[in-house]
Design an enzyme around this catalytic site. Sequence first.
Site, PDB file in Angstrom:
ATOM      1  N   CYS A   4       0.844  -1.199   0.000  1.00  0.00           N
ATOM      2  CA  CYS A   4       0.000   0.000   0.000  1.00  0.00           C
ATOM      3  C   CYS A   4       0.876   1.246   0.000  1.00  0.00           C
ATOM      4  CB  CYS A   4      -0.925  -0.002   1.211  1.00  0.00           C
ATOM      5  SG  CYS A   4      -1.788   1.567   1.425  1.00  0.00           S
ATOM      6  N   CYS A   7       0.583   3.294   3.240  1.00  0.00           N
ATOM      7  CA  CYS A   7       1.263   2.611   4.362  1.00  0.00           C
ATOM      8  C   CYS A   7       2.770   2.794   4.238  1.00  0.00           C
ATOM      9  CB  CYS A   7       0.912   1.132   4.373  1.00  0.00           C
ATOM     10  SG  CYS A   7      -0.759   0.751   4.948  1.00  0.00           S
ATOM     11  N   ASP A  30      -0.298  16.453  -1.133  1.00  0.00           N
ATOM     12  CA  ASP A  30      -0.566  15.634  -2.310  1.00  0.00           C
ATOM     13  C   ASP A  30       0.506  15.911  -3.370  1.00  0.00           C
ATOM     14  OD1 ASP A  30      -3.417  14.207  -3.543  1.00  0.00           O
ATOM     15  OD2 ASP A  30      -1.854  14.800  -4.963  1.00  0.00           O
ATOM     16  N   HIS A  46      -4.148   0.756   8.200  1.00  0.00           N
ATOM     17  CA  HIS A  46      -4.644   0.528   6.842  1.00  0.00           C
ATOM     18  C   HIS A  46      -6.138   0.223   6.862  1.00  0.00           C
ATOM     19  CE1 HIS A  46      -4.521  -0.386   2.590  1.00  0.00           C
ATOM     20  NE2 HIS A  46      -5.426  -1.308   2.879  1.00  0.00           N
ATOM     21  N   GLY A  93     -13.396   7.390  -8.665  1.00  0.00           N
ATOM     22  CA  GLY A  93     -12.038   7.627  -9.146  1.00  0.00           C
ATOM     23  C   GLY A  93     -10.975   7.401  -8.076  1.00  0.00           C
ATOM     24  N   HIS A 100      -8.515   8.133   2.815  1.00  0.00           N
ATOM     25  CA  HIS A 100      -7.877   9.449   2.983  1.00  0.00           C
ATOM     26  C   HIS A 100      -8.871  10.567   2.746  1.00  0.00           C
ATOM     27  CE1 HIS A 100      -7.261   7.974  -1.139  1.00  0.00           C
ATOM     28  NE2 HIS A 100      -7.377   9.229  -1.554  1.00  0.00           N
ATOM     29  N   HIS A 102      -9.026  14.303   1.318  1.00  0.00           N
ATOM     30  CA  HIS A 102      -8.353  15.388   0.611  1.00  0.00           C
ATOM     31  C   HIS A 102      -8.787  16.689   1.286  1.00  0.00           C
ATOM     32  CE1 HIS A 102      -7.318  13.139  -3.203  1.00  0.00           C
ATOM     33  NE2 HIS A 102      -8.292  12.364  -2.765  1.00  0.00           N
TER      34      HIS A 102
HETATM   35  P1  AMP Z   1      -7.661   9.252  -4.683  1.00  0.00           P
HETATM   36  O1  AMP Z   1      -7.909   9.402  -6.153  1.00  0.00           O
HETATM   37  O2  AMP Z   1      -8.782   9.825  -3.837  1.00  0.00           O
HETATM   38  O3  AMP Z   1      -7.333   7.828  -4.304  1.00  0.00           O
HETATM   39  O4  AMP Z   1      -6.426  10.157  -4.351  1.00  0.00           O
HETATM   40  C1  AMP Z   1      -5.125   9.690  -4.310  1.00  0.00           C
HETATM   41  C2  AMP Z   1      -4.228  10.911  -4.250  1.00  0.00           C
HETATM   42  O5  AMP Z   1      -2.929  10.487  -3.878  1.00  0.00           O
HETATM   43  C3  AMP Z   1      -4.090  11.668  -5.587  1.00  0.00           C
HETATM   44  O6  AMP Z   1      -4.535  13.009  -5.427  1.00  0.00           O
HETATM   45  C4  AMP Z   1      -2.596  11.591  -5.878  1.00  0.00           C
HETATM   46  O7  AMP Z   1      -2.082  12.770  -6.452  1.00  0.00           O
HETATM   47  C5  AMP Z   1      -2.007  11.342  -4.495  1.00  0.00           C
HETATM   48  N1  AMP Z   1      -0.707  10.680  -4.467  1.00  0.00           N
HETATM   49  C6  AMP Z   1      -0.316   9.606  -5.192  1.00  0.00           C
HETATM   50  N2  AMP Z   1       0.955   9.268  -4.881  1.00  0.00           N
HETATM   51  C7  AMP Z   1       1.370  10.149  -3.923  1.00  0.00           C
HETATM   52  C8  AMP Z   1       2.576  10.329  -3.195  1.00  0.00           C
HETATM   53  N3  AMP Z   1       3.645   9.523  -3.360  1.00  0.00           N
HETATM   54  N4  AMP Z   1       2.651  11.342  -2.298  1.00  0.00           N
HETATM   55  C9  AMP Z   1       1.593  12.157  -2.120  1.00  0.00           C
HETATM   56  N5  AMP Z   1       0.413  12.040  -2.766  1.00  0.00           N
HETATM   57  C10 AMP Z   1       0.302  11.054  -3.661  1.00  0.00           C
END
Ligand code: AMP
Length: 114
Positions: A4, A7, A30, A46, A93, A100, A102
């Site tokens: 993950c 994680c 992000d 998790h 999406g 999480h 946002h």
């Molecule tokens: P979701 O589409 O709600 O699952 O959002 C996942 C978010 O994780 C997206 O906005 C990505 O830009 C962000 N993301 C993916 N990889 C990383 C990372 N290594 N560090 C920080 N954010 C990330």
Amino acid sequence: MDNCLFCRIVNREIPSRIVYEDDLVLGFYDIQPKSPVHVLLIPKEHIGSFNELTRDHDRLMAHLTAHIPIVAEKLGIKNSGYRVVVNCGRDSGQEVAHLHYHILGGRPMENNFG
Ligand code: AMP
């Protein structure tokens, strides 16, 4: 969980820009921000998505949710306002299968939930 992404961020196997941390939750920027301020706030435990929540998570989720305005204040967007988004499952999406919030702010937003 070993494979993950979030994680691995919690475990410092992948670097991130951390804005808040305690024993239960982590807040970090992000990597592809959708607004001038875009932070993800996650439980360290998790949990794949909202669909995996049980009553055993009540206290953790209350703690996580209570930290949204605390993190917003640290980010300087508490008074200007911010949006909190949770994606859950395919049609939303959701890309990362670790629950999480946002936290988005730093600009006016339209009420377009497309
Ligand atoms: P979701 O589409 O709600 O699952 O959002 C996942 C978010 O994780 C997206 O906005 C990505 O830009 C962000 N993301 C993916 N990889 C990383 C990372 N290594 N560090 C920080 N954010 C990330």
